[in-house]
Enzyme design. Structure first.
Site, PDB file in Angstrom:
ATOM      1  N   GLY A  16       0.794  -1.233   0.000  1.00 51.10           N
ATOM      2  CA  GLY A  16       0.000   0.000   0.000  1.00 51.10           C
ATOM      3  C   GLY A  16       0.819   1.272   0.000  1.00 51.10           C
ATOM      4  O   GLY A  16       0.305   2.335   0.365  1.00 51.10           O
ATOM      5  N   PHE A  19      -0.773   3.971  -2.295  1.00 49.90           N
ATOM      6  CA  PHE A  19      -2.009   4.480  -1.689  1.00 49.90           C
ATOM      7  C   PHE A  19      -1.684   5.496  -0.597  1.00 49.90           C
ATOM      8  O   PHE A  19      -2.287   6.576  -0.530  1.00 49.90           O
ATOM      9  CB  PHE A  19      -2.809   3.319  -1.115  1.00 49.90           C
ATOM     10  CG  PHE A  19      -3.985   3.719  -0.278  1.00 49.90           C
ATOM     11  CD1 PHE A  19      -5.083   4.347  -0.842  1.00 49.90           C
ATOM     12  CD2 PHE A  19      -4.004   3.466   1.089  1.00 49.90           C
ATOM     13  CE1 PHE A  19      -6.181   4.719  -0.062  1.00 49.90           C
ATOM     14  CE2 PHE A  19      -5.086   3.832   1.879  1.00 49.90           C
ATOM     15  CZ  PHE A  19      -6.177   4.464   1.301  1.00 49.90           C
ATOM     16  N   LYS A  39       9.556   9.128  -7.814  1.00 55.64           N
ATOM     17  CA  LYS A  39       9.643   7.667  -7.863  1.00 55.64           C
ATOM     18  C   LYS A  39      10.740   7.351  -8.869  1.00 55.64           C
ATOM     19  O   LYS A  39      10.486   7.345 -10.088  1.00 55.64           O
ATOM     20  CB  LYS A  39       8.311   7.049  -8.272  1.00 55.64           C
ATOM     21  CG  LYS A  39       8.269   5.525  -8.120  1.00 55.64           C
ATOM     22  CD  LYS A  39       6.866   4.982  -8.372  1.00 55.64           C
ATOM     23  CE  LYS A  39       6.832   3.468  -8.271  1.00 55.64           C
ATOM     24  NZ  LYS A  39       6.902   2.991  -6.870  1.00 55.64           N
ATOM     25  N   ASP A  56       1.826   4.355 -11.219  1.00 56.80           N
ATOM     26  CA  ASP A  56       1.906   5.047  -9.930  1.00 56.80           C
ATOM     27  C   ASP A  56       2.354   6.497 -10.091  1.00 56.80           C
ATOM     28  O   ASP A  56       1.760   7.412  -9.509  1.00 56.80           O
ATOM     29  CB  ASP A  56       2.871   4.312  -8.989  1.00 56.80           C
ATOM     30  CG  ASP A  56       2.412   2.911  -8.668  1.00 56.80           C
ATOM     31  OD1 ASP A  56       1.261   2.553  -9.018  1.00 56.80           O
ATOM     32  OD2 ASP A  56       3.190   2.147  -8.061  1.00 56.80           O
ATOM     33  N   GLU A 116       9.105   7.649  -3.242  1.00 60.46           N
ATOM     34  CA  GLU A 116       8.561   6.302  -3.060  1.00 60.46           C
ATOM     35  C   GLU A 116       9.504   5.275  -3.679  1.00 60.46           C
ATOM     36  O   GLU A 116       9.850   5.362  -4.861  1.00 60.46           O
ATOM     37  CB  GLU A 116       7.176   6.156  -3.684  1.00 60.46           C
ATOM     38  CG  GLU A 116       6.562   4.793  -3.364  1.00 60.46           C
ATOM     39  CD  GLU A 116       5.276   4.520  -4.123  1.00 60.46           C
ATOM     40  OE1 GLU A 116       5.253   3.578  -4.916  1.00 60.46           O
ATOM     41  OE2 GLU A 116       4.302   5.260  -3.902  1.00 60.46           O
ATOM     42  N   GLY A 119       9.126  -1.894  -3.783  1.00 57.81           N
ATOM     43  CA  GLY A 119       9.222  -3.079  -2.937  1.00 57.81           C
ATOM     44  C   GLY A 119       9.609  -2.730  -1.509  1.00 57.81           C
ATOM     45  O   GLY A 119       9.269  -1.663  -0.998  1.00 57.81           O
TER      46      GLY A 119
END
Length: 223
Positions: A16, A19, A39, A56, A116, A119
């Site tokens: 998550g 999210f 990212k 994402d 972000e 994994g």
């Protein structure tokens, strides 16, 4: 507000992170904070008109009203849904942890950069390092996202020990409950809270209003 980097990592994949990251971005933007999502690498992208579209990162791009470019948010992307290091090796490209750091430094000015990973902490982010190696190099306080399920206590404690070993500050642990129901008697929140002094925030599945919990995260991030 002094510009700062915040890293959002997980105990594993599919816990998550996106999210949580997306909701933090939206709330910061609503509060008038100039936030740069980052990212560094995304795999499993879709191909459209010979261009790779990162799912994402596209969400982050739209959440900041396209204030910075998609290529700045996500400079490296691959089609195959495999680990970043494996995707890089298969492509025969030369992409290293230092390249992620350089792209981060090249981002436009802002109040907060939310990074972000891909994994878990020890998932290979490049041929020469893991997520945690990038976190260490940029010295970023970290939010650890964990999926609320059987086995999560072990995953959280191992991740905390790894972050402590690398001397990385843990801002908060987010216990993300994706399932609608849980086994009778299971209370991971209560057990984890008894094992660590790190702020622990429980997020319920997407159908719930988690505004109060995300506000707690915002306070920790902007403190």
């Amino acid at each position: 507000m002094k510009r700062k980097n915040i890293f959002i990592s997980g105990t594993n994949t599919e816990v998550g992170k996106t999210f949580v990251t997306l909701n933090i971005i939206k709330l910061l933007v609503f509060k008038g904070t100039k936030v740069n999502p980052y990212k560094p690498i995304e795999t499993g992208c879709k191909e459209q008109l010979s261009e790779l579209i990162p799912h994402d990162s596209m969400l982050f791009y739209k959440a900041i009203n396209k204030r910075i470019s998609l290529n700045q948010i996500n400079p490296y992307r691959f089609l195959e849904p495999i680990s970043p290091a494996a995707a890089i090796k298969r492509s025969r490209k030369k992409i290293y942890i230092k390249d992620y750091r350089k792209k981060l430094e090249d981002l436009p000015s802002g109040d907060i950069t939310l990074i972000e990973g891909a994994g878990g902490l020890c998932s290979p982010l490049a041929p020469d390092g893991y997520n945690i190696d990038l976190i260490k190099k940029i010295n970023a306080p970290t939010i650890l996202v964990a999926k609320d399920e059987i086995g999560v206590i072990n995953n959280v404690m191992l991740s905390i020990n790894m972050l402590n070993k690398y001397k990385i500050k843990i801002l908060a642990i987010v216990l993300n409950r994706k399932a609608n129901s849980q086994p009778v008697g299971m209370n991971n929140y209560k057990e984890i809270k008894s094992l660590t002094k790190t702020p622990l925030i429980q997020i319920l599945n997407k159908k719930h209003n988690n505004q109060k919990e995300f506000n707690k995260l915002i306070k920790l991030i902007t403190a």
